[in-house]
Structures are given as C-alpha cells and as structure tokens.
Design a protein around this motif. Structure first.
Motif, mmCIF file in Angstrom:
data_model
loop_
_atom_site.group_PDB
_atom_site.id
_atom_site.type_symbol
_atom_site.label_atom_id
_atom_site.label_comp_id
_atom_site.label_asym_id
_atom_site.label_seq_id
_atom_site.Cartn_x
_atom_site.Cartn_y
_atom_site.Cartn_z
ATOM 1 N N HIS A 6 0.843 -1.203 0.000
ATOM 2 C CA HIS A 6 0.000 0.000 0.000
ATOM 3 C C HIS A 6 0.874 1.247 0.000
ATOM 4 O O HIS A 6 1.538 1.559 0.993
ATOM 5 N N HIS A 8 1.254 5.405 -2.119
ATOM 6 C CA HIS A 8 0.662 6.407 -3.005
ATOM 7 C C HIS A 8 1.795 7.016 -3.819
ATOM 8 O O HIS A 8 2.373 8.036 -3.436
ATOM 9 N N GLU A 94 -8.650 2.981 -1.823
ATOM 10 C CA GLU A 94 -9.000 2.597 -0.493
ATOM 11 C C GLU A 94 -10.342 3.186 -0.101
ATOM 12 O O GLU A 94 -10.680 4.310 -0.466
ATOM 13 N N HIS A 155 -6.053 -2.255 5.931
ATOM 14 C CA HIS A 155 -4.740 -1.654 5.679
ATOM 15 C C HIS A 155 -4.341 -0.720 6.824
ATOM 16 O O HIS A 155 -5.190 -0.197 7.533
ATOM 17 N N ASP A 205 2.344 2.877 3.223
ATOM 18 C CA ASP A 205 1.409 3.998 3.113
ATOM 19 C C ASP A 205 2.164 5.282 2.756
ATOM 20 O O ASP A 205 1.729 6.376 3.076
HETATM 21 ZN ZN LIG Z 1 -3.310 5.018 1.948
#
Ligand SMILES: [Zn+2]
Length: 259
Positions: A6, A8, A94, A155, A205
């Motif tokens: 996970h 970005h 998400e 997550h 994350d």
């Molecule tokens: Zn995230």
C-alpha cells in the motif's frame, strides 16, 4: 519478494530524485522492493496516477475514493466496476470509515463504503479497507454487504486484536505499516505478533507514516523493509522469511498483480 502492499506513488517526494519519477522508481527497485500496489484516493487524480505508473510492470493499482474527503466525485458501484477494467487494476479502494478526521452526520461515508463493497463483489476484486475510530460500523457494514465474498485487507492496521480477529474471521488479511516501529506502539506489536503468518501483509502507506528511523520525514516504499524487520523481530523469525511469506500473501490476495 519484498512487496509494499500500500503506497501512493503519485504523492511521494521526488526532490531527492531531481524531481524525476523514473529515477525514483529505478532507485526503489534497486533497493530491493519487488512490487508495489499504488492505491487510489479519488477519481479526480486517478487518470494521472494510472498514467504515471503505467510504464512500470512492478506496480499494480486500485480504484476507489478515500473516506476522508466529502468534496470528491462520488463513485457509484457501476463507475467503479467500469474503471476497474483498467489494466493492472487489482483492488477496490481505499475505502472504509474514518470517524477520527470527519465530523457530523457521516451517513455519506457509510454509503460510499457500501458502494465500494458492491463494486468489489461485482468485479471479484479484493477491498482495501481504511478504518479509524469506526470499528463497529466498519465490521457491521462489511458483514451487511457480505464483503467476505470479495475479501480484502485491513490496511495500516492500528486497531485491537478483537477487531483483527473479526476481520480475519471474515477472510480478510491484516496489513501493518511503519506505525509498528513507533516507540509507543507496544499494543499494536502484540497484534502483529498474533496475526496468522498466512494472512499478514506489510506496507508503507508512503509518503505518510515513515517508520523509525525515518519517522517525521517523507516515507518511501523502500522503508517497507523496516516494517518487515520490526515484525520479524517481534515474531522471533528471520526477516527474509517474513519478506517471502508476506510477499507470497500479497500475490495470493491480489493474483492479478502477477501478470
Ligand atoms: Zn493510503
């Protein structure tokens, strides 16, 4: 394989890479990260995200709208199903509930969450679930919408063992971020110790939540190794084994990432 389940990638800090995404990616792959799941947070920025990562076969993507921001294009299940046809789209999210950062009547959040679950069931793609201070409603909606059929991952898990077991019971995986390395995260480390090894995932994350010793600075997928090291340490196992097992789990949950 070391997998960041996970991140970005359209938000990482490229300043150490002369502002170049290709340099960042080359360096990340050289550092040993084998695969990344680049997670969507809204539909407005989604086309640019898809285009950014398209040249990189080591990156899979999701489609969805994060629960935090109400002022976003509201996705219908039909729209999500349509966008999920995109090449290398392996998950819906998400999505989820966040009662920590949003206030007032949050029925819109619950409705948005339900729409994602419906799209996940329709496409057969697993869900990426974000939950914060909304334990009961998250579990209730997952049950009511029969999310078990789609499966997915909780997550950046920061909740109790009780919540982890309820999610595990529904067939979900549990993913831990750099928060497990934080000094005050003793309770969370206890949860990370107990999650069955075949249902465990790791993530960064990034660019948020950099693990110790990078805490407070922009996070990057390569720091998923620090997450692996900490969990291996608390579980008393070799880090390489933890990396292999969580990498295998990732491809079990998101089989479309293999192609
Ligand atoms: Zn995230």
């Amino acid at each position: 394989m070391l997998v960041d389940s996970h991140c970005h990638l359209d938000r990482v800090d490229l300043s150490p890479y002369e502002g170049r995404f290709d340099r960042f990616m080359e360096s990340t792959l050289e550092s040993g990260v084998g695969h990344m799941l680049c997670v969507a947070i809204d539909l407005e920025s989604w086309p640019a995200m898809v285009e950014l990562v398209a040249p990189w076969e080591q990156v899979s993507i999701s489609v969805g709208v994060h629960p935090n921001d109400r002022e976003r294009e509201e996705p219908t299940p039909e729209r999500l199903v349509e966008l999920a046809q995109q090449r290398r789209c392996v998950a819906i999210g998400e999505t989820g509930l966040d009662y920590f950062r949003s206030e007032g009547d949050l029925e819109w959040q619950r409705e948005r969450f339900r729409n994602h679950i419906r799209a996940a069931r329709e496409t057969g793609l697993p869900l990426i679930v974000h939950t914060r201070e909304a334990r009961e409603d998250t579990l209730r909606i997952l049950r009511e919408e029969e999310a078990r059929d789609a499966g997915g991952v909780m997550h950046c898990f920061t909740e109790t063992w009780e919540m982890a077991s309820a999610a595990l019971e529904m067939g979900f995986y549990i993913s831990f971020s750099g928060i497990v390395t934080f000094r005050n995260a003793e309770d969370l480390r206890e949860v990370a110790k107990k999650v069955p090894l075949d249902r465990l995932l790791i993530e960064t994350d990034s660019p948020y939540l950099a693990p110790v010793p990078h805490r407070g600075r922009p996070n990057e997928p390569r720091y998923v190794r620090q997450v692996a090291e900490k969990i291996a340490e608390v579980r008393g196992m070799a880090v390489e084994e933890l990396i292999e097992r969580t990498g295998g789990n990732f491809f079990d949950l998101f089989p479309a990432s293999r192609s």
